[in-house]
Design an enzyme around this catalytic site. Sequence first.
Site, PDB file in Angstrom:
ATOM      1  N   HIS A  68     -24.978  42.076  17.834  1.00  0.00           N
ATOM      2  CA  HIS A  68     -24.436  43.338  17.327  1.00  0.00           C
ATOM      3  C   HIS A  68     -24.731  43.555  15.843  1.00  0.00           C
ATOM      4  O   HIS A  68     -24.500  44.636  15.312  1.00  0.00           O
ATOM      5  CB  HIS A  68     -22.934  43.449  17.619  1.00  0.00           C
ATOM      6  CG  HIS A  68     -22.042  42.710  16.690  1.00  0.00           C
ATOM      7  ND1 HIS A  68     -21.616  41.418  16.922  1.00  0.00           N
ATOM      8  CD2 HIS A  68     -21.476  43.080  15.512  1.00  0.00           C
ATOM      9  CE1 HIS A  68     -20.827  41.029  15.942  1.00  0.00           C
ATOM     10  NE2 HIS A  68     -20.723  42.018  15.065  1.00  0.00           N
ATOM     11  N   ASP A 115     -23.228  37.638  22.912  1.00  0.00           N
ATOM     12  CA  ASP A 115     -23.541  38.134  21.572  1.00  0.00           C
ATOM     13  C   ASP A 115     -24.218  37.031  20.754  1.00  0.00           C
ATOM     14  O   ASP A 115     -23.626  36.444  19.847  1.00  0.00           O
ATOM     15  CB  ASP A 115     -22.255  38.617  20.897  1.00  0.00           C
ATOM     16  CG  ASP A 115     -22.511  39.452  19.652  1.00  0.00           C
ATOM     17  OD1 ASP A 115     -23.674  39.822  19.424  1.00  0.00           O
ATOM     18  OD2 ASP A 115     -21.538  39.734  18.934  1.00  0.00           O
ATOM     19  N   SER A 220     -19.614  38.658  10.777  1.00  0.00           N
ATOM     20  CA  SER A 220     -20.318  38.610  12.057  1.00  0.00           C
ATOM     21  C   SER A 220     -21.643  37.872  11.935  1.00  0.00           C
ATOM     22  O   SER A 220     -22.368  38.009  10.946  1.00  0.00           O
ATOM     23  CB  SER A 220     -20.595  40.029  12.561  1.00  0.00           C
ATOM     24  OG  SER A 220     -19.399  40.681  12.901  1.00  0.00           O
TER      25      SER A 220
END
Length: 270
Positions: A68, A115, A220
């Site tokens: 992402h 992910d 992230s």
Amino acid sequence: MLGDKTLAATGIFLVGLFSFGEGIIGGREAAAHSRPYMASIQVAEGDGMKHECGGFAVADQWVMTAVHCLPTGANGRKVVLGVHSLSQAEDTKQTFEILELHNHPQYNPDNYDNDIALIKLDRPFNASESVKSVGFLRAGGIDPGTDAEVETAGWGSLDNLGSRPDMLQEALIRVVSSTRCRRSDYFGRKFTANMICAHKLCPEPCNQPHKMEDSCDGDSGGPLLYNGVVVGITSNGGKKCGQIKKPGIYTIVSHYSEWVDGVMGLGPDA
């Protein structure tokens, strides 16, 4: 009415003041270059580059991160290794173009399942005390169980107001049971078997207004480590940073050994 607005503004200022420099929600500044595997994925902003996501070096030309972070491709982004301060000139920094981006083909943007992504740098990095790769847990390894202490690091938001640190931050957090994270008041069916969740309540007396340690926006793609080995990738953590029923979610790296080996061209004995 004016007094209420002034009070609210003062409250916002104080939260930002007390959070600044304490790192990832409730964390602390890392010792400079003590995590030499950390990568800053940066995007162009004006005449410069801006930190967007984290990552970590897993080989001399490979960085692991989250899908992402770069769902539609590299688009001019660069990877910087050897970073402690994002803004200051450091002779340890090495900047790379993205030669290849491999997003996991089963990534699901609706719940962030699978992910995990791999970046091939345009050249191998020059290994030093400030730039090194880190080991990651492979299939058959034992992932940390409920209440295990794990570590995370990054340059993500210090609080839900979006204030960002300049120096690398780190936090010691604790694994939350998968059963709890599957509860409807936590993440429900969006939480899959490929995920681990973790956070930690500050011990009392807690000097943080949010009373939590957690990953947040901008962290992230960074690592979750257990005994010095990467076991997870910061994924859906940071949606509601530091909230008791919204701990950080991390992709379990050991579930992807075969895919990682295929992308990196590693043999079965790697």
